[in-house]
Design a protein around this motif. Structure first.
Motif, PDB file in Angstrom:
ATOM      1  N   ALA A 223       0.695  -1.262   0.051  1.00 42.71           N
ATOM      2  CA  ALA A 223       0.204  -0.030  -0.019  1.00 42.71           C
ATOM      3  C   ALA A 223       0.754   1.165   0.096  1.00 42.71           C
ATOM      4  CB  ALA A 223      -0.885  -0.038   1.233  1.00 42.71           C
ATOM      5  N   PHE A 224       1.538   1.485   1.085  1.00 43.24           N
ATOM      6  CA  PHE A 224       2.269   2.797   1.158  1.00 43.24           C
ATOM      7  C   PHE A 224       3.738   2.437   1.045  1.00 43.24           C
ATOM      8  CE2 PHE A 224      -1.725   4.165   2.957  1.00 43.24           C
ATOM      9  CZ  PHE A 224      -1.925   5.577   2.321  1.00 43.24           C
ATOM     10  N   VAL A 225       4.454   3.406   0.428  1.00 43.30           N
ATOM     11  CA  VAL A 225       6.043   3.242   0.346  1.00 43.30           C
ATOM     12  C   VAL A 225       6.695   4.488   0.639  1.00 43.30           C
ATOM     13  CG1 VAL A 225       7.687   2.884  -1.399  1.00 43.30           C
ATOM     14  CG2 VAL A 225       5.514   1.730  -1.732  1.00 43.30           C
ATOM     15  N   ILE A 226       7.863   4.150   1.350  1.00 49.96           N
ATOM     16  CA  ILE A 226       8.486   5.291   1.976  1.00 49.96           C
ATOM     17  C   ILE A 226       9.849   5.582   0.739  1.00 49.96           C
ATOM     18  CG2 ILE A 226       9.889   6.427   3.807  1.00 49.96           C
ATOM     19  CD1 ILE A 226       8.479   4.604   5.841  1.00 49.96           C
ATOM     20  N   THR A 227       9.873   6.765   0.270  1.00 51.92           N
ATOM     21  CA  THR A 227      10.731   6.844  -0.775  1.00 51.92           C
ATOM     22  C   THR A 227      12.170   7.453  -0.172  1.00 51.92           C
ATOM     23  OG1 THR A 227      10.184   9.216  -1.134  1.00 51.92           O
ATOM     24  CG2 THR A 227       9.141   7.254  -2.603  1.00 51.92           C
ATOM     25  N   SER A 228      13.016   7.608  -1.060  1.00 51.73           N
ATOM     26  CA  SER A 228      14.421   7.919  -0.800  1.00 51.73           C
ATOM     27  C   SER A 228      14.741   9.323   0.135  1.00 51.73           C
ATOM     28  CB  SER A 228      15.457   8.178  -1.869  1.00 51.73           C
ATOM     29  OG  SER A 228      15.106   9.173  -2.865  1.00 51.73           O
ATOM     30  N   GLU A 229      13.577  10.267   0.087  1.00 54.46           N
ATOM     31  CA  GLU A 229      13.614  11.379   0.770  1.00 54.46           C
ATOM     32  C   GLU A 229      13.919  11.008   2.193  1.00 54.46           C
ATOM     33  OE1 GLU A 229      13.433  14.711  -0.226  1.00 54.46           O
ATOM     34  OE2 GLU A 229      13.578  14.064  -2.124  1.00 54.46           O
ATOM     35  N   CYS A 230      13.616  10.132   2.736  1.00 53.44           N
ATOM     36  CA  CYS A 230      13.650   9.484   4.158  1.00 53.44           C
ATOM     37  C   CYS A 230      15.073   9.132   4.392  1.00 53.44           C
ATOM     38  CB  CYS A 230      12.542   8.344   4.213  1.00 53.44           C
ATOM     39  SG  CYS A 230      12.506   7.612   6.125  1.00 53.44           S
ATOM     40  N   ILE A 231      15.997   8.945   3.674  1.00 55.45           N
ATOM     41  CA  ILE A 231      17.198   8.514   3.985  1.00 55.45           C
ATOM     42  C   ILE A 231      17.982   9.487   4.774  1.00 55.45           C
ATOM     43  CG2 ILE A 231      19.494   8.053   2.979  1.00 55.45           C
ATOM     44  CD1 ILE A 231      18.321   6.776   0.749  1.00 55.45           C
ATOM     45  N   THR A 232      17.869  10.841   4.694  1.00 59.97           N
ATOM     46  CA  THR A 232      18.397  11.504   5.689  1.00 59.97           C
ATOM     47  C   THR A 232      17.372  12.006   6.942  1.00 59.97           C
ATOM     48  OG1 THR A 232      17.763  13.421   4.193  1.00 59.97           O
ATOM     49  CG2 THR A 232      19.626  12.601   4.010  1.00 59.97           C
TER      50      THR A 232
END
Length: 79
Positions: free
Chosen positions: A2-11
């Motif tokens: 359903a929901f996905v966390i993208t690369s903006e979360c890496i930092t």
């Protein structure tokens, strides 16, 4: 999935998403938070509190972030 966390979360390490998740489906992986699609109930609580707007419904993940889908599936052992 359903929901996905993208690369903006890496930092990002605020963990607002973790705190609001009613089913504890968000975990810190090697370099970012990830959502377990086996546990997620699609409530969207995480999406609205993300300070870097890194969470998307799978079908709405931007083209340049599609690798995030595979990253989460691989982490949670989904084919």
């Amino acid at each position: 999935m359903a929901f996905v966390i993208t690369s903006e979360c890496i930092t990002e390490r605020a963990a607002d998403c973790v705190e609001v998740c009613p089913v504890d489906c968000i975990t810190l992986g090697k370099d970012q938070f990830l959502i377990d699609p086996n546990t997620c109930i699609d409530c969207g609580a995480c999406e609205v509190v993300c300070p870097v707007e890194a969470i998307y419904f799978e079908e709405e993940v931007p083209e340049g972030e599609r690798a995030s889908i595979l990253k989460a599936k691989t982490y949670f052992g989904i084919q």
